[in-house]
Design a protein around this motif. Sequence first.
Motif, mmCIF file in Angstrom:
data_model
loop_
_atom_site.group_PDB
_atom_site.id
_atom_site.type_symbol
_atom_site.label_atom_id
_atom_site.label_comp_id
_atom_site.label_asym_id
_atom_site.label_seq_id
_atom_site.Cartn_x
_atom_site.Cartn_y
_atom_site.Cartn_z
ATOM 1 N N THR A 10 35.460 148.110 -3.988
ATOM 2 C CA THR A 10 34.190 148.381 -4.662
ATOM 3 C C THR A 10 34.353 149.699 -5.419
ATOM 4 O OG1 THR A 10 33.157 149.730 -2.920
ATOM 5 C CG2 THR A 10 33.030 147.323 -2.675
ATOM 6 N N PRO A 11 33.335 150.179 -6.127
ATOM 7 C CA PRO A 11 33.472 151.473 -6.800
ATOM 8 C C PRO A 11 33.742 152.635 -5.846
ATOM 9 C CG PRO A 11 31.683 150.240 -7.784
ATOM 10 C CD PRO A 11 32.114 149.459 -6.575
ATOM 11 N N VAL A 30 32.347 157.651 -4.912
ATOM 12 C CA VAL A 30 32.041 156.494 -5.752
ATOM 13 C C VAL A 30 32.456 156.805 -7.186
ATOM 14 C CG1 VAL A 30 30.253 154.958 -6.623
ATOM 15 C CG2 VAL A 30 30.138 155.780 -4.272
ATOM 16 N N ASP A 31 33.519 156.134 -7.618
ATOM 17 C CA ASP A 31 34.037 156.317 -8.977
ATOM 18 C C ASP A 31 34.894 155.098 -9.300
ATOM 19 O OD1 ASP A 31 35.324 157.017 -11.357
ATOM 20 O OD2 ASP A 31 35.315 159.151 -10.840
ATOM 21 N N ALA A 32 34.337 154.161 -10.033
ATOM 22 C CA ALA A 32 34.997 152.876 -10.265
ATOM 23 C C ALA A 32 36.254 152.969 -11.108
ATOM 24 C CB ALA A 32 34.010 151.913 -10.934
ATOM 25 N N ARG A 33 36.479 154.100 -11.771
ATOM 26 C CA ARG A 33 37.613 154.210 -12.689
ATOM 27 C C ARG A 33 38.741 155.101 -12.181
ATOM 28 N NH1 ARG A 33 36.349 152.108 -17.613
ATOM 29 N NH2 ARG A 33 34.143 151.696 -18.036
ATOM 30 N N HIS A 35 40.242 155.054 -8.769
ATOM 31 C CA HIS A 35 40.746 154.702 -7.441
ATOM 32 C C HIS A 35 42.138 155.290 -7.191
ATOM 33 C CE1 HIS A 35 37.730 151.444 -8.074
ATOM 34 N NE2 HIS A 35 37.495 151.666 -6.788
ATOM 35 N N HIS A 177 27.861 150.208 -1.082
ATOM 36 C CA HIS A 177 29.307 150.143 -1.276
ATOM 37 C C HIS A 177 30.010 150.115 0.079
ATOM 38 C CE1 HIS A 177 28.645 150.842 -5.502
ATOM 39 N NE2 HIS A 177 28.047 151.982 -5.261
#
Length: 222
Positions: A10-11, A30-33, A35, A177
Amino acid sequence: MLLLALDTATPAVTVALHDGASVVAESNQVDARRHGELLLPAVDRVLAEAGRKLDEVTGLVVGVGPGPYTGLRVGIVTAATFGAALGIPVHGLCTLDGIAHAAGQAGLEGEFVVATDARRKEVYWARYADARTRLTDPAVDRPAELGERVAGVPAVGAGAVLYPDAFTEVRADLPQHQSAAALAALAVEKLRAGEDFLPDQPLYLRRPDAQVPANYKVVTPK
């Protein structure tokens, strides 16, 4: 027992350390870009906070999805690499099961649905009898097409929050999340019960965005 749990499906880039009795340290970003950029520093931070070293870990727990292709692979490859280097087992768990377990820890009882954002106006989802019992296989669908399969029960997760018209009883107050702490706690329960785990292989449910062209342009030498 010292389990290192991580998930990037997940993000959330989430890592936790569990000693068999409780979570001793955790990190959630939380940072979807980012990982790949955030995961290893999070592992270092969690180990440092707990005052433990990587070679003390006795097992890995990793969320295997479903999740977007690139982010999902970061966590699984990292767990597999640690497992191979340390010679310890890698236990795969469905990411949706981790979110369900977190919802149960937060007090949710009875049947409910977990849904995460699958992008492309779709969600990854599954229905649960309770926080430990999944009723359906993980699936990917357009929310508007789910109908009675998700109607009339609480819905947890970022996917449910995104589509309140489809998920009519959204619990935005519950985890949206993944939480590696909940994932680790679930793994401890399963280990003590002698239950099986999933292999450390990605659960994609659909093809990646990048595709090999079907027809190459023929170029002849001059």
